[in-house]
Structures are given as C-alpha cells and as structure tokens.
Design an enzyme around this catalytic site. Structure first.
Site: not given
Length: 200
Positions: A79-80
């Site tokens: 996840d960014t």
C-alpha cells in the site's frame, strides 16, 4: 528423491505497476488476487500506521479469499500513501481532487510511505515500510492545467504518478523511487529473502 515444488507467490494487487516492478526482481506472480477491503483511515491514525495496516490487511484478506489455494504460497501485498504532514491524501478519482492535492503539494516537501506485507505459508506475516521524501517545484497554473489534462492523476494517491509526466515537475526525491511508484524493490527483495522465498 523428488525435488519439492517451488513455492508460489500470490500478489494481492491488481496494479499493473506492481506487477511491472516485481518483474524487475525476476518474479512473475503465480496468481494475482486483489484484496477488497475498507480503506478508510481510522480517526487520528498517522500515515505510516495506516500504510502498514492497509498492507497487512490486504495480505490477510487475499489469503482468505483464495482459501486452500494459499496453502504453501507466499502472499505479498502493498500500500502506498502520500502524506502532507499528518494528513493522508486520498486517491484522486476526479479532477477536482487531483487539483486540490497538487496545489497542496506545489513547492513543498511531502512523504510517500510504501508498506509491504508478506504472509508466509505458515501464516506468519512480515512487514517493511519505505519512506521517501518528495519535493515538487512550485507549479504554475499552466503546468498544473497541463498535468491535469494528461489524465495521469486518475486513481493515483496524491494526484500524481512519478513514473510519468509528473517526474518533470519534481525537484528532488530522497529515498526509494520504486516505492513512490508503488512497490519498494529493495525492501521487497529483503522481505522475500528473509521469509525463505527463493530469489537471486
């Protein structure tokens, strides 16, 4: 004496960028299983904790979704998060959101937190977090309008994609370029090796 089968890798993401990035490590996922989870941040949740939680929950959800097919497989999720101070910037699904994000980031530094979580075949989960500082130049109205017209911002955290035209608007970065794109390769390789996944 038979050779045990090579372990499988499940990528818990539909992102073509993550598939392209992991291919740079010589890995082609055996299966892609995007995790559908609630991505709403908890109240007072700071960006790094949010990124870690999202990656962990995606790995767990993907393993549960494929059920018995996860036996003997490694499940990798990421996840960014783009953060301006303690503020988590959403993915830009419309031009207004993208403009608001870029106006906020114009001429200032922000952080990109890229978390990865790896669920091993025995159910244990390992995690790593990459933190990169990015600074945009001060954007003129013409630059902002031209970037918005490109459409690259759609679905991107913080309203931009560093692997596209936005790279020409970024003065400097400190940290992982691949992490800003969506999968920090140094951390991913280290995590896989530590968990016993065969990688050169």
């Amino acid at each position: 004496m038979t050779t045990p089968p090579a372990p499988q890798l499940v990528l818990a993401s539909a992102s073509p960028r993550r598939r392209e990035l992991i291919a740079r490590l010589g890995i082609v996922p055996d299966r892609v299983a995007p995790a559908d989870i609630d991505e709403t941040p908890n109240k007072v949740e700071i960006p790094r904790d949010y990124a870690r939680r999202m990656a962990r929950e995606k790995a767990i959800a993907a393993a549960a979704m494929i059920g018995d097919a996860s036996d003997g497989a490694f499940v990798l999720a990421g996840d960014t998060v783009v953060a301006a101070g303690r503020r988590i910037l959403s993915k830009a699904e419309d031009e207004s959101t993208a403009r608001n994000c870029l106006e906020l980031l114009s001429g200032r530094r922000h952080r990109v937190l890229s978390a990865i979580a790896l669920r091993a075949p025995d159910g244990t989960i390992r995690e790593k977090l990459s933190e990169t500082v990015v600074r945009f130049k001060r954007l003129s109205e013409n630059e902002l309008s031209a970037y918005l017209a490109s459409g690259e911002w759609h679905g991107k955290a913080g309203g931009y994609a560093i692997q596209g035209a936005a790279e020409g608007l970024i003065a400097w970065i400190q940290g992982s370029h691949s992490g800003v794109v969506g999968l920090p390769l140094y951390e991913t390789r280290a995590l896989l090796r530590a968990a016993g996944f065969p990688i050169a």
